[in-house]
Design a protein around this motif. Sequence first.
Motif, PDB file in Angstrom:
ATOM      1  N   SER A 121       0.852  -1.207   0.000  1.00  0.00           N
ATOM      2  CA  SER A 121       0.000   0.000   0.000  1.00  0.00           C
ATOM      3  C   SER A 121       0.879   1.245   0.000  1.00  0.00           C
ATOM      4  CB  SER A 121      -0.909   0.042   1.233  1.00  0.00           C
ATOM      5  OG  SER A 121      -1.808  -1.019   1.210  1.00  0.00           O
ATOM      6  N   VAL A 122       1.906   1.225   0.867  1.00  0.00           N
ATOM      7  CA  VAL A 122       2.796   2.391   0.967  1.00  0.00           C
ATOM      8  C   VAL A 122       3.552   2.584  -0.351  1.00  0.00           C
ATOM      9  CG1 VAL A 122       4.856   3.303   2.137  1.00  0.00           C
ATOM     10  CG2 VAL A 122       3.010   2.296   3.472  1.00  0.00           C
ATOM     11  N   VAL A 123       4.033   1.474  -0.922  1.00  0.00           N
ATOM     12  CA  VAL A 123       4.778   1.569  -2.191  1.00  0.00           C
ATOM     13  C   VAL A 123       3.879   2.131  -3.291  1.00  0.00           C
ATOM     14  CG1 VAL A 123       5.869   0.210  -4.028  1.00  0.00           C
ATOM     15  CG2 VAL A 123       6.474  -0.222  -1.654  1.00  0.00           C
ATOM     16  N   LEU A 124       2.653   1.593  -3.375  1.00  0.00           N
ATOM     17  CA  LEU A 124       1.734   2.056  -4.430  1.00  0.00           C
ATOM     18  C   LEU A 124       1.353   3.522  -4.218  1.00  0.00           C
ATOM     19  CD1 LEU A 124       0.365   1.056  -6.963  1.00  0.00           C
ATOM     20  CD2 LEU A 124      -1.583   0.345  -5.601  1.00  0.00           C
ATOM     21  N   ALA A 125       1.130   3.879  -2.944  1.00  0.00           N
ATOM     22  CA  ALA A 125       0.796   5.290  -2.653  1.00  0.00           C
ATOM     23  C   ALA A 125       1.975   6.193  -3.020  1.00  0.00           C
ATOM     24  CB  ALA A 125       0.441   5.454  -1.183  1.00  0.00           C
ATOM     25  N   THR A 126       3.194   5.705  -2.794  1.00  0.00           N
ATOM     26  CA  THR A 126       4.375   6.511  -3.135  1.00  0.00           C
ATOM     27  C   THR A 126       4.508   6.663  -4.652  1.00  0.00           C
ATOM     28  OG1 THR A 126       5.410   5.599  -1.170  1.00  0.00           O
ATOM     29  CG2 THR A 126       6.854   6.771  -2.682  1.00  0.00           C
TER      30      THR A 126
END
Lengths: 323, 495
Positions: free
Chosen positions: B33-38
């Motif tokens: 989730s964090v990677v995709l949001a980044t």
Amino acid sequence: MSLVGTLKGFGVTEIFQLINQQMKTGTLVVNAPRAKISIFFSDGYIRGIYSDSWDADPRVKILVDGGFVKHKDLEVAKGGEKESLNWVDILIAQNKLSKALLDKITNVVLRDLFFDILRWGEGNYRFEEGVNASREMIECNAQAENIMLDTLRSIDEWPLVEQKVPPLDYYPVVIMPVTEGIVQKFKLTDKDIRIYDLIDGNKTIDTLINESLETRHDVLSSIVRLMDAFLIEVFPKETIKGSDRFSKMQTVFAGLKKVFAYILLLVTVVALVYISRPGLYVPLWPNPVVTQYIYAQKEIANNFKYSKQAIPLLHSDKDNYNH
Amino acid sequence: MYSTAGILPIGYIKRLFDLWPCSSAVLGDVYLSVVLATILLFTLIGICFIVKYTSHIRNDLKNIISADLSNLALNLWIGFILMLPYFFRAGVLWFVLWWFLVFWVYLAKAEKKLVMIFIFLVFISGWIAHVGGGFVTYGTTHVDKEIYLTENNMAKPKDVIALTSWIASHPDDAEPMNTMALVEKRRGNFTHAVDLLKHALDLEPTNARFYNNLAIALAGMSRYQEAITALKDAIALNRHSVIYHYNMSRIYQKTYNLYDADKEFGLASKIDPMRVSAFLSRGDKDIEHTFIEERIPVGRLIYREMTPSEDLSRASEALWAMGFGLLKKVYAPLIGMVACIVILILEHIPRERFTKRCSRCGRLYYVGSSSSHGHSLCLQCHWLDMKSKKKLENVLTQKISEVKKYRLLMSAYTARLELAMPGLGSIVGDRTSIGVTRIYMLGLSLVLIITGGQFVYSLVPSGLDVRPAIRMLGMFILGVLYWRAYSMPPGAKGV
């Protein structure tokens, strides 16, 4: 008491501001490798300027080159100079020079001087109270802030103008009449239109600078803007006679350039599409490899789910018991 | 059992992290989730730069070409330049990198810092993809699934066969040997279990857990003295394990050494009395033969799932291709370095060759200066900035009214942009930090709403489905963002 500083970091603009705010009277001496410039202030107003790089009064060149005063009259006036009467006073007294014109020319000299000072990166300045006016000093009466504001704008635009400036001995020629639409589209100023009006095909850029009563930088900026708006074109002396035919060719060439821009874009796009055709329409998301692993996880989870082997969170134990 | 559990008791959450499939799935979901949001953050920042700096690039193109090209032609060319990576089948992050390099010369200081962060992320993107690949393949690599299921008595015969086959093909992997030893022990095949554990200890002589299991296997063969020695080794390696002291106490009981049994029991109770009490209550049924096996720690399994393997390599390569494509992930550091070199070269081009827009009056200029916050200022505004306010009424009211007019226009424009996309107006209005925060929250909320925060699945269902709650959270964040964008537009005081 004197104030000293260096030209780095707009130090000189700050000192101008200080002099203006405090309505100072004194002399600001800017000492740079190229020249030493003295600016004389009285109650915050600029009352006189002098540069040691001047061989003669710079207004003389503008007056003569611009055709505002005859060289002969100037020589006569200079010959009649006395202790209390200089050539300017003589010419004004003879009605051969108006005070308004002289002020305008002085303003041009002043702005050229400011342009140099504000662009210099090296050097220092010193402000001393009291005016030590010399005979070579050019008298003027201007507010430093107004001059500075105009000059700063010129400096902002100069790098762009500089690379497009044609040789000064070229002849600007009008190739299209100016219209309200063009003025708005290219954001032409009153100054640009004044320069446009001066162009008659028989004057070099240098002559225009002399006749315009604007600074060299302002005239060149206007010429570049007028060229960008396709209102004028510049030619060397040899081609000026055939300029009509050439200007028509230029207009046609400009039109071709426009069409060529579209064709080049189209050809590039088509070529790139053709080269990268096989994979161009295959989406990168989602990647089948990643999907495959996620589905594998889901399938394992579903198998456990249907075989009722879910982890009982509340009842599971942390440890194994070996019986 | 499988529906949303409503508000989770705290015990549920604690237990989740004791269970490898759940903790792996939760960690994987949070990580991805964090990677995709980044990725979304930087993509949207790239779009913001397009909105903000297209006029600059158009102005420069106009001046470079010095032909009276219409805005349509120039916009088409700019569009082509910006979309260039598409023709090479590049991933979205190539676009972002390309846009950042194209706009580099126009960027403000704070925006350049963002680009440098992005390039650093590009540099380490291979490792980021590797960890992501670890979570995506956690159920298929290194027989971790089989180890977990076997230790938790959920294994099927095929899982045991997989373990046996893995041990045969990977004789230097100790963990499956330990698990297989547990299987053999349960079958009553203690000799084979002892052999496997001794082999595992040869490979990992400092693993206290293996010594404990060896002791249990030896006790099963009534070789109590050897079991005591093995447990002493385990305790020497980990003095604070309640299990080892408890098992030692049990073995002393078996040898009727009640004094030492009582002593070890006391030590175990001193470490964790509650757990000892739990051992006793569970062991009451068969107190004479109960020993405690220590399960493989969750951290160890997570470490194993991140260890390079063929599957992980394929998955991480695929994940990297989703972001970048065009090249293999091994080139990520090279791409980062090349981008740095390009930036170094661009930094050597004098700034006055490129258009800048004065943040105060909106005029396009070339030389100029910058404010204390690093925003572009034309020389006129810079000069006005230095003037005392008392003197302003005397000077250049036209310029000041020009500044005021631009401020009003900009305020309305950025407010509209902020409503179109939270963060866009802030970036355009030179409020970079607020813009970045809002865009990140926007990206995160979109990820949560679309995916429900679920990317990987717990191999063994935990009985919890938090997706609706996560989606609600995403919608809440989005709502708050739009409310903030409406109530505090970028031009407003205090934003």
